[in-house]
Design an enzyme around this catalytic site. Structure first.
Site: not given
Ligand code: F6P
Length: 362
Positions: A121, A186-187, A144, A286, A239, A289, A15, A119
């Protein structure tokens, strides 16, 4: 031994987070000072499997991007080369390992080292590639802030600012309508954004995954406020929060990934039912982000980018740049991905929240 570097590559994976472009600019500018060429791999590792998926990043390509959100080379949270999704002859999805193709493609482009910005992953992929012999340096990114071995990841402070602004705005509408407003942030499995923004924006209730909540405690707090004549309340929920004896809520499946979500709506419904107060909820999603990085995230991202280039020059591969205030230093990638950095139950921010009378759901 100091490696002989001429060309390096950079990619951004997972992300997006405010500050990615600042890292890219710092990497390009400091590499050029060393006389190296920099290439950007488009969309994580996807660019290595596509024609024209690797682009030359020179000084002019990174001009004026420090303050911009997103990433000029793109990102994806689906392109794991170690678990690449393809359809078999029956039309079922199977996973194949394309890591050797990544290594071969980088060698074909005469890339001496890769700076992987990501991150948990993306940095797990980076570690696996390092173990297969690739010269990799990691740069920690996630709003996060849940990566171990670094005090902060860039993007987090901007996300907290965005969430704080949003909660500030909810105050006036909550008060005007005498409502309870529930905001889901988020988080994933770490409550850093919810706790930080919740405390900064003086939420009445903050629910994070580290502290399973009891609905009764939440409703008591709200009723207490109304009894005092404060006829509105703000509830911030991460979340990944879940009740005592319960589990996090997932809302949809996409690209093989489970997505957390829906807890804000559920909590709002339960509050309305148990307190009788009009309750609304929203998911900030989002927006957290999006947009450009704030000054602190820009600075951290630029420092990380420059430090990553120093590590390449020193041949310290398999490491990630990390903030250990006031220093940026190198830590093993393996350490950073070993565990999720959760909010410690004895952290001072949590103590401060409780001292301020915030209900943490327990
Ligand atoms: O960047 C991490 C994050 O913001 C998480 O908190 C959230 O669950 C996830 O990304 C959602 O990402 P996407 O919708 O891009 O899969």
């Amino acid at each position: 031994m100091t490696p002989n570097i001429r060309r390096i590559a950079i990619n951004t994976g997972g992300g997006d987070a405010p500050g990615l472009n600042a890292v890219i600019r710092a990497v390009v500018r400091s590499s050029e000072q060393r006389g190296w060429e920099v290439f950007g791999i488009k969309d994580g590792y996807d660019g290595l499997f596509e024609e024209n998926g690797i682009i030359r990043l020179d000084r002019s390509a990174v001009r004026g991007i420090t303050h911009l959100g997103g990433t000029i080379i793109g990102t994806t949270n689906r392109g794991d080369p170690l678990n690449w999704r393809v359809l078999d002859e029956q039309g079922s999805t199977i996973l194949i390992d394309r890591s050797q193709e990544v290594i071969d493609a980088l060698a074909a482009h005469e890339i001496d080292a890769l700076i992987a910005v990501g991150g948990d992953g993306s940095l797990s992929i980076a570690q696996a590639l390092f173990e297969k012999g690739l010269n990799v340096i990691g740069v920690p990114k996630t709003i996060d802030n849940d990566l171990a071995a670094t005090n902060l990841t860039f993007g987090f402070l901007t996300a907290v600012e965005t969430a704080t602004d949003a909660i500030d705005k909810l105050h006036s509408t909550a008060e005007a309508h005498e409502r309870v407003m529930v905001v889901e942030l988020m988080g994933r499995n770490a409550g850093w954004i919810a706790l930080s923004a919740g405390v900064a924006a003086t939420a009445d209730v903050i629910l994070i995954p580290e502290i399973p909540y009891e609905m009764e405690r939440v409703c008591d707090k709200i009723q207490e406020r109304y009894a005092e004549g404060r006829n509105f309340a703000i509830v911030v929920v991460a979340e990944g929060a879940f009740p005592v004896g319960g589990e996090p809520l997932f809302q949809r499946q996409g690209g093989g990934k489970q997505h957390l979500g829906g807890i804000g709506a559920l909590i709002a419904e339960e509050i309305a039912e148990h307190t009788g107060q009009e309750t609304r909820h929203l998911v900030l999603g989002h927006l957290q982000r999006g947009g450009g990085p704030n000054a602190q995230d820009r600075l951290l991202a630029l420092r990380f980018g420059a430090a990553a280039v120093d590590l390449v020059a020193a041949g310290q591969f398999g490491c990630m740049v990390a903030l250990d205030p006031p220093d940026v230093l190198a830590v093993p990638l393996a350490e950073a991905i070993a565990e999720t950095k959760n909010v410690p139950i004895d952290s001072d921010i949590l103590k401060a929240a409780r001292a301020l009378g915030t209900c943490m759901g327990d």
